[in-house]
Design a protein around this motif. Structure first.
Motif, mmCIF file in Angstrom:
data_model
loop_
_atom_site.group_PDB
_atom_site.id
_atom_site.type_symbol
_atom_site.label_atom_id
_atom_site.label_comp_id
_atom_site.label_asym_id
_atom_site.label_seq_id
_atom_site.Cartn_x
_atom_site.Cartn_y
_atom_site.Cartn_z
ATOM 1 N N GLU A 111 7.447 1.200 42.151
ATOM 2 C CA GLU A 111 7.741 -0.232 41.996
ATOM 3 C C GLU A 111 9.220 -0.493 42.280
ATOM 4 O OE1 GLU A 111 7.419 -3.814 38.630
ATOM 5 O OE2 GLU A 111 7.050 -1.722 38.086
ATOM 6 N N TYR A 112 10.073 0.380 41.753
ATOM 7 C CA TYR A 112 11.516 0.257 41.990
ATOM 8 C C TYR A 112 11.829 0.424 43.472
ATOM 9 C CZ TYR A 112 16.453 1.526 42.099
ATOM 10 O OH TYR A 112 17.790 1.591 42.402
ATOM 11 N N GLY A 113 11.158 1.379 44.111
ATOM 12 C CA GLY A 113 11.386 1.640 45.532
ATOM 13 C C GLY A 113 11.015 0.450 46.397
ATOM 14 N N ILE A 114 9.917 -0.222 46.045
ATOM 15 C CA ILE A 114 9.473 -1.413 46.787
ATOM 16 C C ILE A 114 10.499 -2.536 46.635
ATOM 17 C CG2 ILE A 114 7.714 -3.231 46.902
ATOM 18 C CD1 ILE A 114 5.678 -1.086 46.007
ATOM 19 N N GLN A 115 10.989 -2.735 45.408
ATOM 20 C CA GLN A 115 11.995 -3.766 45.149
ATOM 21 C C GLN A 115 13.285 -3.455 45.918
ATOM 22 O OE1 GLN A 115 12.265 -3.437 40.926
ATOM 23 N NE2 GLN A 115 10.460 -4.715 40.520
ATOM 24 N N LEU A 116 13.661 -2.189 45.936
ATOM 25 C CA LEU A 116 14.868 -1.760 46.645
ATOM 26 C C LEU A 116 14.755 -2.048 48.137
ATOM 27 C CD1 LEU A 116 17.591 -0.231 46.775
ATOM 28 C CD2 LEU A 116 16.269 1.896 46.979
ATOM 29 N N ARG A 117 13.592 -1.748 48.732
ATOM 30 C CA ARG A 117 13.380 -1.987 50.154
ATOM 31 C C ARG A 117 13.491 -3.468 50.491
ATOM 32 N NH1 ARG A 117 14.375 2.290 51.412
ATOM 33 N NH2 ARG A 117 15.779 1.012 52.654
ATOM 34 N N GLU A 118 12.954 -4.338 49.622
ATOM 35 C CA GLU A 118 13.034 -5.782 49.869
ATOM 36 C C GLU A 118 14.488 -6.248 49.836
ATOM 37 O OE1 GLU A 118 10.186 -7.787 50.721
ATOM 38 O OE2 GLU A 118 9.659 -5.677 50.961
ATOM 39 N N LYS A 119 15.237 -5.701 48.894
ATOM 40 C CA LYS A 119 16.663 -6.046 48.801
ATOM 41 C C LYS A 119 17.408 -5.570 50.047
ATOM 42 C CE LYS A 119 19.554 -3.453 46.999
ATOM 43 N NZ LYS A 119 20.579 -2.467 47.451
ATOM 44 N N GLN A 120 17.084 -4.370 50.515
ATOM 45 C CA GLN A 120 17.732 -3.821 51.701
ATOM 46 C C GLN A 120 17.427 -4.663 52.940
ATOM 47 O OE1 GLN A 120 19.963 -1.923 50.123
ATOM 48 N NE2 GLN A 120 19.781 -0.313 51.645
ATOM 49 N N LYS A 121 16.191 -5.150 53.054
ATOM 50 C CA LYS A 121 15.810 -6.003 54.185
ATOM 51 C C LYS A 121 16.687 -7.256 54.214
ATOM 52 C CE LYS A 121 10.867 -4.910 54.062
ATOM 53 N NZ LYS A 121 9.535 -5.499 53.783
ATOM 54 N N ALA A 122 16.759 -7.945 53.061
ATOM 55 C CA ALA A 122 17.534 -9.191 52.992
ATOM 56 C C ALA A 122 19.008 -8.940 53.292
ATOM 57 C CB ALA A 122 17.381 -9.816 51.604
ATOM 58 N N LYS A 123 19.546 -7.871 52.729
ATOM 59 C CA LYS A 123 20.952 -7.518 52.918
ATOM 60 C C LYS A 123 21.253 -7.250 54.394
ATOM 61 C CE LYS A 123 22.326 -3.609 51.097
ATOM 62 N NZ LYS A 123 23.065 -2.797 52.092
ATOM 63 N N GLY A 140 25.155 -8.319 45.833
ATOM 64 C CA GLY A 140 25.065 -8.276 44.373
ATOM 65 C C GLY A 140 25.807 -9.433 43.719
ATOM 66 N N ASN A 141 26.972 -9.782 44.255
ATOM 67 C CA ASN A 141 27.756 -10.889 43.702
ATOM 68 C C ASN A 141 27.036 -12.231 43.874
ATOM 69 O OD1 ASN A 141 29.844 -9.267 42.832
ATOM 70 N ND2 ASN A 141 31.079 -9.545 44.673
ATOM 71 N N LEU A 142 26.335 -12.394 45.012
ATOM 72 C CA LEU A 142 25.564 -13.623 45.234
ATOM 73 C C LEU A 142 24.469 -13.761 44.196
ATOM 74 C CD1 LEU A 142 24.918 -14.147 49.077
ATOM 75 C CD2 LEU A 142 26.232 -15.596 47.527
ATOM 76 N N VAL A 143 23.781 -12.661 43.927
ATOM 77 C CA VAL A 143 22.699 -12.684 42.937
ATOM 78 C C VAL A 143 23.258 -13.007 41.549
ATOM 79 C CG1 VAL A 143 20.885 -11.345 41.801
ATOM 80 C CG2 VAL A 143 21.272 -11.075 44.249
ATOM 81 N N LYS A 144 24.394 -12.409 41.202
ATOM 82 C CA LYS A 144 25.019 -12.685 39.901
ATOM 83 C C LYS A 144 25.399 -14.161 39.783
ATOM 84 C CE LYS A 144 26.969 -8.052 39.237
ATOM 85 N NZ LYS A 144 28.225 -7.254 39.225
ATOM 86 N N GLN A 183 11.058 -12.733 45.135
ATOM 87 C CA GLN A 183 10.746 -12.421 43.750
ATOM 88 C C GLN A 183 11.020 -10.949 43.440
ATOM 89 O OE1 GLN A 183 10.127 -14.461 41.251
ATOM 90 N NE2 GLN A 183 10.103 -12.682 39.882
ATOM 91 N N LEU A 184 10.682 -10.077 44.378
ATOM 92 C CA LEU A 184 10.928 -8.644 44.172
ATOM 93 C C LEU A 184 12.431 -8.344 44.130
ATOM 94 C CD1 LEU A 184 8.177 -7.018 46.437
ATOM 95 C CD2 LEU A 184 8.227 -7.162 43.940
ATOM 96 N N ILE A 185 13.207 -9.101 44.895
ATOM 97 C CA ILE A 185 14.663 -8.918 44.883
ATOM 98 C C ILE A 185 15.236 -9.346 43.529
ATOM 99 C CG2 ILE A 185 16.850 -9.689 45.915
ATOM 100 C CD1 ILE A 185 15.308 -9.999 48.572
ATOM 101 N N VAL A 186 14.748 -10.468 43.019
ATOM 102 C CA VAL A 186 15.176 -10.950 41.702
ATOM 103 C C VAL A 186 14.823 -9.918 40.633
ATOM 104 C CG1 VAL A 186 14.817 -12.731 39.943
ATOM 105 C CG2 VAL A 186 14.999 -13.377 42.350
ATOM 106 N N GLU A 187 13.612 -9.355 40.736
ATOM 107 C CA GLU A 187 13.171 -8.339 39.766
ATOM 108 C C GLU A 187 14.039 -7.093 39.848
ATOM 109 O OE1 GLU A 187 9.066 -7.660 40.581
ATOM 110 O OE2 GLU A 187 8.445 -9.672 39.935
ATOM 111 N N TYR A 188 14.462 -6.734 41.067
ATOM 112 C CA TYR A 188 15.312 -5.555 41.236
ATOM 113 C C TYR A 188 16.613 -5.706 40.451
ATOM 114 C CZ TYR A 188 18.594 -2.333 43.492
ATOM 115 O OH TYR A 188 19.551 -1.373 43.718
ATOM 116 N N TYR A 189 17.224 -6.881 40.537
ATOM 117 C CA TYR A 189 18.513 -7.106 39.869
ATOM 118 C C TYR A 189 18.375 -7.413 38.370
ATOM 119 C CZ TYR A 189 21.144 -6.923 44.211
ATOM 120 O OH TYR A 189 21.735 -6.503 45.379
ATOM 121 N N SER A 190 17.164 -7.680 37.919
ATOM 122 C CA SER A 190 16.978 -8.003 36.501
ATOM 123 C C SER A 190 16.577 -6.770 35.689
ATOM 124 C CB SER A 190 15.910 -9.096 36.346
ATOM 125 O OG SER A 190 14.647 -8.631 36.814
ATOM 126 N N ARG A 191 16.531 -5.618 36.353
ATOM 127 C CA ARG A 191 16.131 -4.382 35.653
ATOM 128 C C ARG A 191 17.189 -3.968 34.649
ATOM 129 N NH1 ARG A 191 11.945 -1.703 38.614
ATOM 130 N NH2 ARG A 191 12.388 0.216 37.526
#
Length: 201
Positions: free
Chosen positions: A49-61, A72-76, A193-201
């Motif tokens: 689950e973490y790996g999937i969230q990480l991949r989504e974040k990497q795509k957007a980045k 990370g600063n944008l999400v914060k 949503q997966l990106i938001v979940e990644y940063y809310s861990r």
């Protein structure tokens, strides 16, 4: 961490999605084949689950050309505000100056747009802005400097028809942000949503 400058096709194949600024039929055929050919396919593991969230974040980045700390600063920033985090995040990403220069068709890619901005060839409301991450606000007018208007690549970009997005308006070498972007305005190959979940861990 330095910005990745290697082959973009390799990154797209790793993510399993077209994260380039343009369509590529050759890439589409190879998206399900990870880098490394047969070897890469053999060792492809099921992501957690973490790996999937990480991949989504990497795509957007990668799509927006941001470094890890910048993203990370944008999400914060959006997490501190009231409202739907994913919706606010896409608004901030889409209203970066380099992204809007790309969206308006002044540049063929976001990398080219970032370079044009960094070299001081973009004006916002008549004033030069050379910061790619500059946040454009509603009713700001973006324009090309006289010098860059003669650039062959820019001239070619201006001649090509670009898809009109509902939050921007373009007239020649001028573009305007007419409202804040919404999630449904753009089609992107990642799950907010997966990106938001990644940063809310």
């Amino acid at each position: 961490m330095a910005r990745y400058t290697g082959p973009k096709h390799k990154l797209a194949r790793r993510e399993g999605a077209n994260i380039l600024d343009k369509q590529s039929s050759s890439l589409e055929r190879r998206l399900n084949v990870p880098p490394g050919g047969i070897k890469g396919r053999k060792f492809k593991r099921r992501l957690s689950e973490y790996g999937i969230q990480l991949r989504e974040k990497q795509k957007a980045k990668t799509i927006y050309g941001l470094l890890e700390k910048q993203f990370g600063n944008l999400v914060k920033t959006v997490e501190k505000k009231k409202g739907e985090t994913g919706e606010m995040l896409i608004s901030l990403l889409e209203t970066r100056l380099d992204n809007l220069v790309y969206r308006l068709g002044f540049a063929k890619t976001r990398a080219m747009a970032r370079q044009i901005v960094s070299h001081g060839h973009i004006n916002v409301d008549g004033k030069k802005v050379n910061v790619p991450s500059y946040q454009v606000t509603v009713n700001n007018v973006i324009s090309l400097s006289p010098k860059i208007q003669k650039n062959p690549q820019v001239l070619q970009s201006l001649e090509e028809k670009t898809d009109t997005l509902p939050f921007i308006k373009k007239e020649g070498i001028y573009g305007k942000l007419i409202r804040m972007p919404k999630r449904e305005d753009v089609q992107l190959p990642f799950d907010l949503q997966l990106i938001v979940e990644y940063y809310s861990r």
